[in-house]
Write a protein that holds these residues in place. Structure first.
Motif, PDB file in Angstrom:
ATOM      1  N   LEU A 160       0.833  -1.211   0.000  1.00 27.74           N
ATOM      2  CA  LEU A 160       0.000   0.000   0.000  1.00 27.74           C
ATOM      3  C   LEU A 160       0.873   1.269   0.000  1.00 27.74           C
ATOM      4  O   LEU A 160       0.782   2.101  -0.905  1.00 27.74           O
ATOM      5  CB  LEU A 160      -0.867  -0.087   1.255  1.00 27.74           C
ATOM      6  CG  LEU A 160      -1.975   0.859   1.562  1.00 27.74           C
ATOM      7  CD1 LEU A 160      -2.943   0.192   2.543  1.00 27.74           C
ATOM      8  CD2 LEU A 160      -1.463   2.121   2.182  1.00 27.74           C
ATOM      9  N   VAL A 161       1.778   1.331   0.943  1.00 30.62           N
ATOM     10  CA  VAL A 161       2.557   2.556   1.126  1.00 30.62           C
ATOM     11  C   VAL A 161       3.449   2.838  -0.089  1.00 30.62           C
ATOM     12  O   VAL A 161       3.479   3.961  -0.606  1.00 30.62           O
ATOM     13  CB  VAL A 161       3.410   2.459   2.415  1.00 30.62           C
ATOM     14  CG1 VAL A 161       4.346   3.647   2.549  1.00 30.62           C
ATOM     15  CG2 VAL A 161       2.497   2.361   3.627  1.00 30.62           C
ATOM     16  N   ASN A 162       4.170   1.811  -0.562  1.00 28.35           N
ATOM     17  CA  ASN A 162       5.084   2.052  -1.678  1.00 28.35           C
ATOM     18  C   ASN A 162       4.344   2.379  -2.969  1.00 28.35           C
ATOM     19  O   ASN A 162       4.867   3.087  -3.830  1.00 28.35           O
ATOM     20  CB  ASN A 162       6.037   0.867  -1.870  1.00 28.35           C
ATOM     21  CG  ASN A 162       7.143   0.886  -0.824  1.00 28.35           C
ATOM     22  OD1 ASN A 162       7.491   1.954  -0.305  1.00 28.35           O
ATOM     23  ND2 ASN A 162       7.670  -0.271  -0.479  1.00 28.35           N
ATOM     24  N   ARG A 163       3.113   1.902  -3.102  1.00 25.50           N
ATOM     25  CA  ARG A 163       2.319   2.256  -4.290  1.00 25.50           C
ATOM     26  C   ARG A 163       1.932   3.732  -4.254  1.00 25.50           C
ATOM     27  O   ARG A 163       2.027   4.438  -5.252  1.00 25.50           O
ATOM     28  CB  ARG A 163       1.045   1.394  -4.360  1.00 25.50           C
ATOM     29  CG  ARG A 163       1.312  -0.046  -4.712  1.00 25.50           C
ATOM     30  CD  ARG A 163       0.020  -0.814  -4.799  1.00 25.50           C
ATOM     31  NE  ARG A 163      -0.715  -0.522  -6.014  1.00 25.50           N
ATOM     32  CZ  ARG A 163      -0.515  -1.127  -7.180  1.00 25.50           C
ATOM     33  NH1 ARG A 163       0.423  -2.053  -7.294  1.00 25.50           N
ATOM     34  NH2 ARG A 163      -1.227  -0.811  -8.236  1.00 25.50           N
ATOM     35  N   ILE A 164       1.522   4.192  -3.070  1.00 27.25           N
ATOM     36  CA  ILE A 164       1.142   5.607  -2.955  1.00 27.25           C
ATOM     37  C   ILE A 164       2.381   6.489  -3.158  1.00 27.25           C
ATOM     38  O   ILE A 164       2.355   7.475  -3.890  1.00 27.25           O
ATOM     39  CB  ILE A 164       0.481   5.873  -1.574  1.00 27.25           C
ATOM     40  CG1 ILE A 164      -0.860   5.130  -1.507  1.00 27.25           C
ATOM     41  CG2 ILE A 164       0.297   7.363  -1.322  1.00 27.25           C
ATOM     42  CD1 ILE A 164      -1.537   5.154  -0.156  1.00 27.25           C
ATOM     43  N   LEU A 165       3.482   6.049  -2.537  1.00 26.64           N
ATOM     44  CA  LEU A 165       4.730   6.812  -2.652  1.00 26.64           C
ATOM     45  C   LEU A 165       5.169   6.900  -4.114  1.00 26.64           C
ATOM     46  O   LEU A 165       5.603   7.950  -4.591  1.00 26.64           O
ATOM     47  CB  LEU A 165       5.811   6.123  -1.812  1.00 26.64           C
ATOM     48  CG  LEU A 165       7.143   6.847  -1.708  1.00 26.64           C
ATOM     49  CD1 LEU A 165       6.967   8.201  -1.034  1.00 26.64           C
ATOM     50  CD2 LEU A 165       8.151   6.010  -0.917  1.00 26.64           C
ATOM     51  N   ARG A 166       5.018   5.797  -4.847  1.00 26.02           N
ATOM     52  CA  ARG A 166       5.426   5.787  -6.255  1.00 26.02           C
ATOM     53  C   ARG A 166       4.643   6.827  -7.061  1.00 26.02           C
ATOM     54  O   ARG A 166       5.200   7.544  -7.887  1.00 26.02           O
ATOM     55  CB  ARG A 166       5.201   4.385  -6.834  1.00 26.02           C
ATOM     56  CG  ARG A 166       5.634   4.298  -8.272  1.00 26.02           C
ATOM     57  CD  ARG A 166       5.181   3.034  -8.967  1.00 26.02           C
ATOM     58  NE  ARG A 166       4.940   3.331 -10.362  1.00 26.02           N
ATOM     59  CZ  ARG A 166       4.401   2.494 -11.216  1.00 26.02           C
ATOM     60  NH1 ARG A 166       4.034   1.286 -10.827  1.00 26.02           N
ATOM     61  NH2 ARG A 166       4.225   2.844 -12.463  1.00 26.02           N
ATOM     62  N   ARG A 167       3.341   6.922  -6.813  1.00 28.52           N
ATOM     63  CA  ARG A 167       2.520   7.921  -7.522  1.00 28.52           C
ATOM     64  C   ARG A 167       3.036   9.327  -7.251  1.00 28.52           C
ATOM     65  O   ARG A 167       3.122  10.158  -8.150  1.00 28.52           O
ATOM     66  CB  ARG A 167       1.056   7.845  -7.074  1.00 28.52           C
ATOM     67  CG  ARG A 167       0.380   6.548  -7.401  1.00 28.52           C
ATOM     68  CD  ARG A 167       0.015   6.484  -8.859  1.00 28.52           C
ATOM     69  NE  ARG A 167      -0.420   5.137  -9.164  1.00 28.52           N
ATOM     70  CZ  ARG A 167      -0.905   4.738 -10.314  1.00 28.52           C
ATOM     71  NH1 ARG A 167      -0.992   5.599 -11.311  1.00 28.52           N
ATOM     72  NH2 ARG A 167      -1.284   3.503 -10.497  1.00 28.52           N
ATOM     73  N   ILE A 168       3.359   9.587  -5.969  1.00 30.59           N
ATOM     74  CA  ILE A 168       3.852  10.927  -5.599  1.00 30.59           C
ATOM     75  C   ILE A 168       5.184  11.208  -6.303  1.00 30.59           C
ATOM     76  O   ILE A 168       5.394  12.270  -6.883  1.00 30.59           O
ATOM     77  CB  ILE A 168       3.991  11.041  -4.061  1.00 30.59           C
ATOM     78  CG1 ILE A 168       2.612  10.959  -3.403  1.00 30.59           C
ATOM     79  CG2 ILE A 168       4.709  12.329  -3.665  1.00 30.59           C
ATOM     80  CD1 ILE A 168       2.649  10.843  -1.890  1.00 30.59           C
ATOM     81  N   MET A 169       6.087  10.213  -6.258  1.00 31.61           N
ATOM     82  CA  MET A 169       7.411  10.376  -6.884  1.00 31.61           C
ATOM     83  C   MET A 169       7.261  10.607  -8.386  1.00 31.61           C
ATOM     84  O   MET A 169       7.903  11.483  -8.955  1.00 31.61           O
ATOM     85  CB  MET A 169       8.256   9.105  -6.682  1.00 31.61           C
ATOM     86  CG  MET A 169       8.617   8.819  -5.256  1.00 31.61           C
ATOM     87  SD  MET A 169       9.758  10.061  -4.668  1.00 31.61           S
ATOM     88  CE  MET A 169      10.322   9.307  -3.173  1.00 31.61           C
ATOM     89  N   ASP A 170       6.414   9.798  -9.035  1.00 28.89           N
ATOM     90  CA  ASP A 170       6.244   9.917 -10.492  1.00 28.89           C
ATOM     91  C   ASP A 170       5.714  11.295 -10.862  1.00 28.89           C
ATOM     92  O   ASP A 170       6.164  11.913 -11.821  1.00 28.89           O
ATOM     93  CB  ASP A 170       5.287   8.830 -11.018  1.00 28.89           C
ATOM     94  CG  ASP A 170       5.957   7.462 -11.077  1.00 28.89           C
ATOM     95  OD1 ASP A 170       7.184   7.396 -10.831  1.00 28.89           O
ATOM     96  OD2 ASP A 170       5.268   6.461 -11.362  1.00 28.89           O
ATOM     97  N   GLU A 171       4.756  11.781 -10.104  1.00 31.15           N
ATOM     98  CA  GLU A 171       4.166  13.085 -10.409  1.00 31.15           C
ATOM     99  C   GLU A 171       5.190  14.197 -10.171  1.00 31.15           C
ATOM    100  O   GLU A 171       5.303  15.127 -10.979  1.00 31.15           O
ATOM    101  CB  GLU A 171       2.905  13.305  -9.558  1.00 31.15           C
ATOM    102  CG  GLU A 171       2.068  14.484  -9.980  1.00 31.15           C
ATOM    103  CD  GLU A 171       1.611  14.448 -11.442  1.00 31.15           C
ATOM    104  OE1 GLU A 171       1.354  13.351 -11.973  1.00 31.15           O
ATOM    105  OE2 GLU A 171       1.522  15.529 -12.061  1.00 31.15           O
ATOM    106  N   ALA A 172       5.951  14.076  -9.077  1.00 27.12           N
ATOM    107  CA  ALA A 172       6.973  15.092  -8.778  1.00 27.12           C
ATOM    108  C   ALA A 172       8.006  15.131  -9.911  1.00 27.12           C
ATOM    109  O   ALA A 172       8.403  16.215 -10.362  1.00 27.12           O
ATOM    110  CB  ALA A 172       7.646  14.770  -7.449  1.00 27.12           C
TER     111      ALA A 172
END
Ligand SMILES: NC(=O)c1ccc[n+]([C@@H]2O[C@H](COP(=O)([O-])OP(=O)(O)OC[C@H]3O[C@@H](n4cnc5c(N)ncnc54)[C@H](O)[C@@H]3O)[C@@H](O)[C@H]2O)c1
Length: 287
Positions: free
Chosen positions: A192-204
């Motif tokens: 769960l956490v790494n999936r959400i983090l990945r979205r944030i990183m990709d958008e940044a």
């Protein structure tokens, strides 16, 4: 059948394992911290001997609790001895699937029949390991965050093979350790956490690559508007830009989707060897 968890074995005394072991001992559990490397065991024990008195000195722990936790925690190089009486095993060895499979086969032979086997793997779901054992219903993921003594979140992941009682026991164990566990009802890559983090990183990275804003301003917005303790570029510098590059390449190899390739900013930093804090330079300069 629900068994009260009294004895825990943590296999692997590295970055994660040594701190998970201390969390268990502080929670009142008889704990074995097991590793194949004598140096790693030595390091883990030295850390514990420094950490507990520091907590006492800071007024966070009573002397008696520190003494009891130390007495409950054993550092061992024998898997057989360490897991013989364990009610719950947390596997935290190197992230290699074959190594974990072999270990689960051995754990299945060495542990009592009621013992729950949980893996702290960051990416491998427990259904890759459960078939190696004769007790798939007692196998699950229990994913801690680094540093395990500080981070409250634990992801408990239920595979299709995992019994309700097993997931509940893992959740209860995490609660006993003072954690804030979350339950994933099904297995999914990255949990769960790494999936959400990945979205944030990709958008940044998209915002940086397309020239919308600088790394500094994106970090500032994430910290000051979203309330995150640090921005995505500061975090990438901390965890290593080489890691971001390899994770994206691995994803691209698996999917073949060009959108999964590492972003241009990550490729540029990777090729230049500017991998973040450990190299003195990444998105920021550490002089
Ligand atoms: N480092 C993190 O930020 C982090 C966070 C969450 C989960 N994890 C996961 O935790 C696990 C461990 O990661 P780590 O960062 O602590 O790795 P690490 O390399 O620091 O430690 C792994 C330890 O496992 C030991 N080991 C290897 N084979 C063994 C065996 N057969 N029996 C006993 N010990 C053995 C090694 O000697 C080493 O001390 C991995 O699955 C990783 O994905 C890591």
């Amino acid at each position: 059948m629900t068994v009260e968890i009294k004895r825990v074995a943590v296999v692997g005394a590295g970055n994660m394992g040594h701190q998970i072991s201390i969390c268990c001992a502080l929670a009142g559990l008889e704990t074995s911290c097991i590793d194949v490397s004598p140096e790693q065991l030595q390091k883990a024990e030295s850390f514990m001997k420094k950490y507990l008195p520091e907590r006492v000195a800071k007024g966070k722990l009573s002397e008696e609790s520190a003494r009891q936790a130390e007495a409950r925690l054993r550092f061992l190089d024998s898997l057989e001895e360490g897991v013989r009486e364990a009610d719950f095993v947390i596997e935290a060895v190197t992230e290699k699937l074959d190594l974990k499979k072999e270990l689960f086969r051995r754990l299945d032979q060495l542990c009592p029949p009621h013992t729950i086997l949980a893996t702290n793997s960051s990416f491998f779901v427990s259904s890759l390991l459960a078939p190696e054992t004769g007790r798939p219903a007692l196998v699950c993921n229990m994913h801690f965050f680094n540093p395990a003594l500080v981070m409250k979140c634990v992801e408990v992941v239920k595979g299709p093979h995992t019994a309700e009682e097993t997931a509940k026991a893992a959740m209860d164990l995490a609660l006993k350790m003072g954690k804030k566990p979350v339950l994933l009802h099904k297995e999914i890559y990255g949990f769960l956490v790494n999936r959400i983090l990945r979205r944030i990183m990709d958008e940044a990275l998209f915002l940086l690559d397309t020239g919308v804003a600088s790394a500094e301003d994106i970090d500032s917005a994430v910290v000051n508007a979203l309330g995150h303790p640090m921005g995505p570029f500061t975090l990438m510098d901390l965890t290593g830009i080489d890691l971001s590059y390899h994770i994206a390449m691995e994803r691209y190899r698996e999917t073949g989707d060009p959108a999964d390739k590492p972003s241009p900013a990550v490729v540029e930093k990777y090729v230049r060897g500017e991998w973040g804090r450990k190299k003195g330079r990444g998105f920021y300069n550490y002089g």
